[in-house]
Scaffold this motif. Structure first.
Motif, PDB file in Angstrom:
ATOM      1  N   GLY A 305       0.810  -1.217   0.000  1.00  0.00           N
ATOM      2  CA  GLY A 305       0.000   0.000   0.000  1.00  0.00           C
ATOM      3  C   GLY A 305       0.842   1.265   0.000  1.00  0.00           C
ATOM      4  O   GLY A 305       1.940   1.321   0.554  1.00  0.00           O
ATOM      5  N   LEU A 306       0.302   2.305  -0.610  1.00  0.00           N
ATOM      6  CA  LEU A 306       0.967   3.602  -0.717  1.00  0.00           C
ATOM      7  C   LEU A 306       0.775   4.384   0.578  1.00  0.00           C
ATOM      8  O   LEU A 306      -0.346   4.580   1.035  1.00  0.00           O
ATOM      9  N   ARG A 307       1.877   4.814   1.177  1.00  0.00           N
ATOM     10  CA  ARG A 307       1.793   5.683   2.355  1.00  0.00           C
ATOM     11  C   ARG A 307       1.350   7.085   1.969  1.00  0.00           C
ATOM     12  O   ARG A 307       0.512   7.696   2.640  1.00  0.00           O
ATOM     13  N   ALA A 308       1.958   7.602   0.903  1.00  0.00           N
ATOM     14  CA  ALA A 308       1.661   8.954   0.429  1.00  0.00           C
ATOM     15  C   ALA A 308       2.226   9.085  -0.974  1.00  0.00           C
ATOM     16  O   ALA A 308       3.122   8.332  -1.368  1.00  0.00           O
ATOM     17  N   SER A 309       1.695  10.044  -1.726  1.00  0.00           N
ATOM     18  CA  SER A 309       2.282  10.324  -3.031  1.00  0.00           C
ATOM     19  C   SER A 309       3.771  10.602  -2.847  1.00  0.00           C
ATOM     20  O   SER A 309       4.178  11.288  -1.908  1.00  0.00           O
ATOM     21  N   THR A 310       4.586  10.054  -3.745  1.00  0.00           N
ATOM     22  CA  THR A 310       6.035  10.093  -3.573  1.00  0.00           C
ATOM     23  C   THR A 310       6.717  10.306  -4.912  1.00  0.00           C
ATOM     24  O   THR A 310       6.258   9.792  -5.938  1.00  0.00           O
ATOM     25  N   VAL A 311       7.807  11.053  -4.895  1.00  0.00           N
ATOM     26  CA  VAL A 311       8.679  11.139  -6.064  1.00  0.00           C
ATOM     27  C   VAL A 311      10.099  10.812  -5.620  1.00  0.00           C
ATOM     28  O   VAL A 311      10.476  11.038  -4.466  1.00  0.00           O
ATOM     29  N   SER A 312      10.871  10.244  -6.531  1.00  0.00           N
ATOM     30  CA  SER A 312      12.288  10.014  -6.261  1.00  0.00           C
ATOM     31  C   SER A 312      13.095  10.535  -7.435  1.00  0.00           C
ATOM     32  O   SER A 312      12.610  10.563  -8.573  1.00  0.00           O
ATOM     33  N   THR A 313      14.308  10.949  -7.155  1.00  0.00           N
ATOM     34  CA  THR A 313      15.201  11.422  -8.203  1.00  0.00           C
ATOM     35  C   THR A 313      16.588  10.857  -7.973  1.00  0.00           C
ATOM     36  O   THR A 313      17.052  10.765  -6.833  1.00  0.00           O
ATOM     37  N   ASN A 314      17.234  10.455  -9.039  1.00  0.00           N
ATOM     38  CA  ASN A 314      18.587   9.924  -8.936  1.00  0.00           C
ATOM     39  C   ASN A 314      19.602  11.045  -8.799  1.00  0.00           C
ATOM     40  O   ASN A 314      19.465  12.114  -9.415  1.00  0.00           O
ATOM     41  N   LEU A 315      20.614  10.807  -7.994  1.00  0.00           N
ATOM     42  CA  LEU A 315      21.771  11.688  -7.910  1.00  0.00           C
ATOM     43  C   LEU A 315      22.851  11.089  -8.793  1.00  0.00           C
ATOM     44  O   LEU A 315      23.427  10.045  -8.473  1.00  0.00           O
ATOM     45  N   LEU A 316      23.099  11.742  -9.913  1.00  0.00           N
ATOM     46  CA  LEU A 316      24.068  11.257 -10.883  1.00  0.00           C
ATOM     47  C   LEU A 316      25.349  12.074 -10.795  1.00  0.00           C
ATOM     48  O   LEU A 316      25.325  13.254 -10.438  1.00  0.00           O
ATOM     49  N   GLY A 317      26.449  11.447 -11.154  1.00  0.00           N
ATOM     50  CA  GLY A 317      27.713  12.159 -11.162  1.00  0.00           C
ATOM     51  C   GLY A 317      27.686  13.304 -12.165  1.00  0.00           C
ATOM     52  O   GLY A 317      27.592  13.068 -13.375  1.00  0.00           O
ATOM     53  N   ASP A 318      27.724  14.545 -11.678  1.00  0.00           N
ATOM     54  CA  ASP A 318      27.678  15.726 -12.549  1.00  0.00           C
ATOM     55  C   ASP A 318      29.097  16.241 -12.802  1.00  0.00           C
ATOM     56  O   ASP A 318      29.366  17.433 -12.734  1.00  0.00           O
ATOM     57  N   VAL A 319      30.005  15.326 -13.081  1.00  0.00           N
ATOM     58  CA  VAL A 319      31.411  15.657 -13.278  1.00  0.00           C
ATOM     59  C   VAL A 319      31.798  15.379 -14.728  1.00  0.00           C
ATOM     60  O   VAL A 319      31.157  14.596 -15.427  1.00  0.00           O
ATOM     61  N   GLU A 320      32.862  16.032 -15.158  1.00  0.00           N
ATOM     62  CA  GLU A 320      33.343  15.833 -16.519  1.00  0.00           C
ATOM     63  C   GLU A 320      34.259  14.612 -16.617  1.00  0.00           C
ATOM     64  O   GLU A 320      34.396  14.010 -17.681  1.00  0.00           O
ATOM     65  N   GLU A 321      34.897  14.248 -15.517  1.00  0.00           N
ATOM     66  CA  GLU A 321      35.762  13.080 -15.478  1.00  0.00           C
ATOM     67  C   GLU A 321      35.732  12.503 -14.070  1.00  0.00           C
ATOM     68  O   GLU A 321      35.278  13.155 -13.123  1.00  0.00           O
ATOM     69  N   SER A 322      36.180  11.272 -13.937  1.00  0.00           N
ATOM     70  CA  SER A 322      36.116  10.586 -12.648  1.00  0.00           C
ATOM     71  C   SER A 322      36.909  11.325 -11.584  1.00  0.00           C
ATOM     72  O   SER A 322      37.966  11.876 -11.847  1.00  0.00           O
ATOM     73  N   ARG A 323      36.356  11.313 -10.368  1.00  0.00           N
ATOM     74  CA  ARG A 323      37.028  11.931  -9.230  1.00  0.00           C
ATOM     75  C   ARG A 323      36.515  11.297  -7.946  1.00  0.00           C
ATOM     76  O   ARG A 323      35.517  10.579  -7.960  1.00  0.00           O
ATOM     77  N   GLU A 324      37.192  11.579  -6.846  1.00  0.00           N
ATOM     78  CA  GLU A 324      36.738  11.079  -5.562  1.00  0.00           C
ATOM     79  C   GLU A 324      35.325  11.585  -5.284  1.00  0.00           C
ATOM     80  O   GLU A 324      35.019  12.754  -5.500  1.00  0.00           O
ATOM     81  N   ALA A 325      34.477  10.692  -4.798  1.00  0.00           N
ATOM     82  CA  ALA A 325      33.075  11.045  -4.580  1.00  0.00           C
ATOM     83  C   ALA A 325      32.906  11.830  -3.298  1.00  0.00           C
ATOM     84  O   ALA A 325      33.195  11.327  -2.209  1.00  0.00           O
ATOM     85  N   GLN A 326      32.447  13.062  -3.436  1.00  0.00           N
ATOM     86  CA  GLN A 326      32.097  13.876  -2.278  1.00  0.00           C
ATOM     87  C   GLN A 326      30.899  14.734  -2.662  1.00  0.00           C
ATOM     88  O   GLN A 326      31.008  15.639  -3.489  1.00  0.00           O
ATOM     89  N   LEU A 327      29.747  14.425  -2.069  1.00  0.00           N
ATOM     90  CA  LEU A 327      28.525  15.161  -2.373  1.00  0.00           C
ATOM     91  C   LEU A 327      28.458  16.420  -1.519  1.00  0.00           C
ATOM     92  O   LEU A 327      28.498  16.353  -0.286  1.00  0.00           O
ATOM     93  N   ARG A 328      28.330  17.554  -2.182  1.00  0.00           N
ATOM     94  CA  ARG A 328      28.349  18.841  -1.490  1.00  0.00           C
ATOM     95  C   ARG A 328      26.960  19.461  -1.463  1.00  0.00           C
ATOM     96  O   ARG A 328      26.122  19.186  -2.303  1.00  0.00           O
ATOM     97  N   ASN A 329      26.753  20.327  -0.480  1.00  0.00           N
ATOM     98  CA  ASN A 329      25.532  21.135  -0.366  1.00  0.00           C
ATOM     99  C   ASN A 329      24.289  20.290  -0.083  1.00  0.00           C
ATOM    100  O   ASN A 329      23.227  20.513  -0.666  1.00  0.00           O
ATOM    101  N   VAL A 330      24.413  19.329   0.838  1.00  0.00           N
ATOM    102  CA  VAL A 330      23.280  18.454   1.148  1.00  0.00           C
ATOM    103  C   VAL A 330      22.344  19.072   2.195  1.00  0.00           C
ATOM    104  O   VAL A 330      21.320  18.474   2.535  1.00  0.00           O
ATOM    105  N   GLU A 331      22.667  20.264   2.671  1.00  0.00           N
ATOM    106  CA  GLU A 331      21.895  20.849   3.775  1.00  0.00           C
ATOM    107  C   GLU A 331      20.416  20.999   3.437  1.00  0.00           C
ATOM    108  O   GLU A 331      19.545  20.710   4.270  1.00  0.00           O
ATOM    109  N   ARG A 332      20.115  21.444   2.220  1.00  0.00           N
ATOM    110  CA  ARG A 332      18.708  21.666   1.870  1.00  0.00           C
ATOM    111  C   ARG A 332      17.903  20.380   1.934  1.00  0.00           C
ATOM    112  O   ARG A 332      16.747  20.386   2.377  1.00  0.00           O
ATOM    113  N   ILE A 333      18.502  19.292   1.479  1.00  0.00           N
ATOM    114  CA  ILE A 333      17.795  18.013   1.549  1.00  0.00           C
ATOM    115  C   ILE A 333      17.540  17.647   3.006  1.00  0.00           C
ATOM    116  O   ILE A 333      16.416  17.268   3.383  1.00  0.00           O
ATOM    117  N   LEU A 334      18.560  17.766   3.834  1.00  0.00           N
ATOM    118  CA  LEU A 334      18.440  17.361   5.233  1.00  0.00           C
ATOM    119  C   LEU A 334      17.479  18.248   6.006  1.00  0.00           C
ATOM    120  O   LEU A 334      16.852  17.803   6.974  1.00  0.00           O
TER     121      LEU A 334
END
Length: 396
Positions: A305-334
């Protein structure tokens, strides 16, 4: 059916990516341990599983070792070797779910489509191709454009090449670089999916999701899908028919097209939890990952059963080349009520690599899915794997 007790049994999982990670997270509250097998040391699932065996998806010795430590085997990636799984099951008596025969059917898209068509499941017109001349014949039959697909190994758009004319056929076949098939191009209103579950003598389906893709990669899922009741009912009926074709217990991600005339056609099937079902962690009474654990163990399924209407979005690597993974600016989500951040534990960010996802649920029906979609996109676009000095535009 596995005896129900707590602490409970152990599930051995071939594959230790984000799906294995979320499966282990969901199994833990049930008293169920998860051990994963993955070729990458310290894989994403390792940090939340009881243990990791380091080995390839077809490493028979390691899969046998996994079976010795588990009560049931499953897989979170289609690269698992179905022949090895069959031999291990026969030799050890440890069950494998879904059945390796299902994995064999799914592994080859042409075999998959033929099996579904033979069972009466609605699919787009298709044919196998071995040469440029075969693609030309398909264009003559179906019209242009057509979709050329690698029969094996394609994922997140890799192995799918649109062919707009006969002049593009040779380059497209070279790009696929292996056994291929052609599908008629579907004139669709939206892409939808059903997360379906085959349990011990029971089946269940989650509410239909609407999937938004860009560059063949899933970006957002909206639940409930913005479709008519008739389309939603038809999608569920098709999903139930698909379960009749598949052997073995577990979760199946069933991707569908809603056509412009209101029909529903099957696109592809994943015999495992699916990206388009990540919304279920917060949005459904029981997540797809908990359902998979329950199903492969033969335990009663939970409510979809559905608890509530829900949306999800993927967090994709927005980089031009591979680098160490560090997600910045997560404050708004939290800081946002009913927003949830899921981090997959991958140590390297690559262009358009799936690194995590964000879900946003409605408050007691006060928000439409359109508003939720706008809000979750805003949350997603505020985070980045880039440093401020990069100055590059996000591709999410």
């Amino acid at each position: 059916m596995t005896t129900l007790s707590s602490p409970g049994p152990t599930i051995g999982v071939v594959g230790g990516g984000q799906l294995g990670r979320m499966l282990a997270e969901a199994a833990s509250p049930l008293g169920v341990d998860v051990i994963v097998l993955d070729p990458t040391p310290d894989c994403p699932a390792a940090g939340v599983s009881r243990d990791q065996l380091v080995g390839g998806f077809g490493d028979e010795d390691k899969i046998r070792e996994l079976a010795e430590r588990a009560d049931v085997l499953t897989f979170e990636i289609e690269l698992a070797d179905q022949d090895v799984l069959e031999r291990v099951r026969e030799d050890t008596g440890v069950p494998v779910h879904p059945d390796p025969a299902t994995l064999r059917t799914i592994h080859d898209k042409l075999v998959q489509k033929r099996a579904l068509e033979d069972a009466g499941v609605p699919v787009p017109p298709f044919r196998g191709v071995d040469s440029v001349a075969d693609i030309h014949e398909a264009i003559d039959e179906y019209g242009a454009p057509v979709m050329l697909k690698a029969r094996t190994g394609g994922y997140d758009g890799r192995g799918n090449v649109p062919v707009g004319s006969k002049a593009e056929a040779e380059a497209a076949l070279e790009a696929v670089a292996g056994p291929a098939m052609v599908e008629s191009f579907v004139d669709f209103t939206r892409e939808i999916s059903v997360i379906a579950v085959e349990g011990y003598g029971e089946t269940a389906t989650f509410p239909v999701g609407e999937n938004i893709h860009e560059e063949e990669i899933l970006r957002e899922t909206v639940v409930p899908a913005r479709s008519s009741d008739a389309v939603l009912e038809r999608a569920n009926a098709v999903a139930e028919d698909v379960l009749e074709v598949m052997d073995g217990r577990g979760v199946y991600g069933i991707e569908l097209f809603e056509t412009t005339d209101g029909d529903v056609l099957l696109n592809e099937i994943a015999p495992r939890p699916h990206n388009s079902g990540h919304w279920t962690i917060e949005g459904a009474q029981t997540s797809q990952f908990e359902q998979h654990a329950r199903a492969v163990l033969g335990w009663p399924l939970g409510s979809t059963g559905l608890r509530a209407s829900t949306v999800s979005t993927n967090l994709l690597g927005d980089v031009e080349e591979s680098r160490e993974a560090q997600l910045r600016n997560v404050e708004r989500i939290l800081e946002t009520p009913r927003a949830n951040l899921h981090w997959y534990g991958k140590r390297e960010a690559r262009p358009l690599r799936k690194m995590g996802h964000v879900t946003l649920t409605a408050a007691a029906g006060d928000e439409t899915v359109d508003t939720l979609l706008e809000d979750v996109r805003s949350l997603r676009d505020a985070v980045t794997f880039r440093e401020e000095s990069d100055g590059t535009e996000s591709k999410r």
